[in-house]
Design a protein around this motif. Sequence first.
Motif, PDB file in Angstrom:
ATOM      1  N   ARG A  33     -25.905 121.198  48.778  1.00 21.92           N
ATOM      2  CA  ARG A  33     -24.801 122.151  48.611  1.00 21.92           C
ATOM      3  C   ARG A  33     -24.249 122.608  49.955  1.00 21.92           C
ATOM      4  NH1 ARG A  33     -27.613 125.678  43.758  1.00 21.92           N
ATOM      5  NH2 ARG A  33     -26.615 124.586  42.003  1.00 21.92           N
ATOM      6  N   GLY A  34     -25.159 122.884  50.891  1.00 24.04           N
ATOM      7  CA  GLY A  34     -24.731 123.338  52.199  1.00 24.04           C
ATOM      8  C   GLY A  34     -23.926 122.294  52.948  1.00 24.04           C
TER       9      GLY A  34
ATOM     10  N   LYS B 202     -18.125 116.593  42.156  1.00 24.74           N
ATOM     11  CA  LYS B 202     -17.320 116.869  43.348  1.00 24.74           C
ATOM     12  C   LYS B 202     -16.973 115.569  44.065  1.00 24.74           C
ATOM     13  CE  LYS B 202     -19.241 121.460  44.319  1.00 24.74           C
ATOM     14  NZ  LYS B 202     -19.937 122.301  45.331  1.00 24.74           N
TER      15      LYS B 202
ATOM     16  N   ARG C 242     -16.198 114.197  47.898  1.00 20.68           N
ATOM     17  CA  ARG C 242     -16.211 114.458  49.334  1.00 20.68           C
ATOM     18  C   ARG C 242     -16.472 113.137  50.067  1.00 20.68           C
ATOM     19  NH1 ARG C 242     -15.291 118.796  47.509  1.00 20.68           N
ATOM     20  NH2 ARG C 242     -16.143 120.856  48.061  1.00 20.68           N
TER      21      ARG C 242
ATOM     22  N   THR D  68     -30.339 122.734  47.745  1.00 26.88           N
ATOM     23  CA  THR D  68     -29.749 123.689  48.691  1.00 26.88           C
ATOM     24  C   THR D  68     -29.167 122.963  49.898  1.00 26.88           C
ATOM     25  OG1 THR D  68     -31.248 125.460  48.002  1.00 26.88           O
ATOM     26  CG2 THR D  68     -30.225 125.677  50.175  1.00 26.88           C
TER      27      THR D  68
ATOM     28  N   THR E 239     -22.038 120.015  51.681  1.00 26.25           N
ATOM     29  CA  THR E 239     -20.800 119.615  51.007  1.00 26.25           C
ATOM     30  C   THR E 239     -19.822 120.769  50.841  1.00 26.25           C
ATOM     31  OG1 THR E 239     -21.896 119.944  48.863  1.00 26.25           O
ATOM     32  CG2 THR E 239     -21.892 117.711  49.764  1.00 26.25           C
ATOM     33  N   LYS E 240     -20.011 121.831  51.588  1.00 26.34           N
ATOM     34  CA  LYS E 240     -19.083 122.962  51.491  1.00 26.34           C
ATOM     35  C   LYS E 240     -17.738 122.652  52.128  1.00 26.34           C
ATOM     36  CE  LYS E 240     -22.349 126.804  51.128  1.00 26.34           C
ATOM     37  NZ  LYS E 240     -22.874 128.048  51.760  1.00 26.34           N
TER      38      LYS E 240
END
Length: 245
Positions: free
Chosen positions: A140-141, A204, A206, A137, A143-144
């Motif tokens: 994910r947060g 992904k 980033r 979690t 890498t938004k």
Amino acid sequence: MTTILVTGGTGTLGRFVIERLRAGGGHEVRELSRRSEQYPVDLRTGAGLADAVAGAEVIVHCASTPKAGADEVAARHLIDAARSAGVRHLVYISIVGIDRVPLPYYRTKLAVERLIEESGLGHTVLRTTQFHDLALTFARGLTKLPVALVPTGVRLQPIAVDEVAGRLVELALGEPVGHVPEMGGPEVLSLDAVVRAYLRASGKRRPVLGVRLPGRLSGALRAGGLLTPSNAVGKGTFEEFLGRG
């Protein structure tokens, strides 16, 4: 046959505890939650709790919410019901670092520990590090956005939730022993490493930039407030968890 009640029975941890207890056989296992078909209970108000606890010998308390102070209210209701029902053993899952990291939720968890310790009930308290799900979690947060800004110096020691469930079942089937040794995951990872592992697993792309945050909370995290390296008893790694996807 032992009657064991599990609060938060539909949650991340509670459902694994129930599965293991039922797989072991020889027990009546009651799943307690607001969505439970057999034992619908609202711990915030105590509604339905007396009926659910009646005849139970052991309670494994997994239910929790980040809402400020709510866990204390729930714990008081549960303790009162357990006393009235003659429950002999209350097992509580807590968090490593709640006495070191200045988060409101952690202060509440520490307050619940103290309520249980002072309840007069036979009890066992297990503190663990963050579950793999929570580390995911976080990743994910962070890498938004197009660029992942990751606090530097923060380290986690994520652990597999099913391993924690197994330990809770062992404790629930034993005698009350108060606080037991903490339980941590097999490796200490920087938050940067957690984020990069997630990016690799998810495919992904980033840029990852470190950001040093000020304040007491950041300082406690950089000092290892979430860690218990001397209790790295977990087996499953975060990358293995991500690989199961």
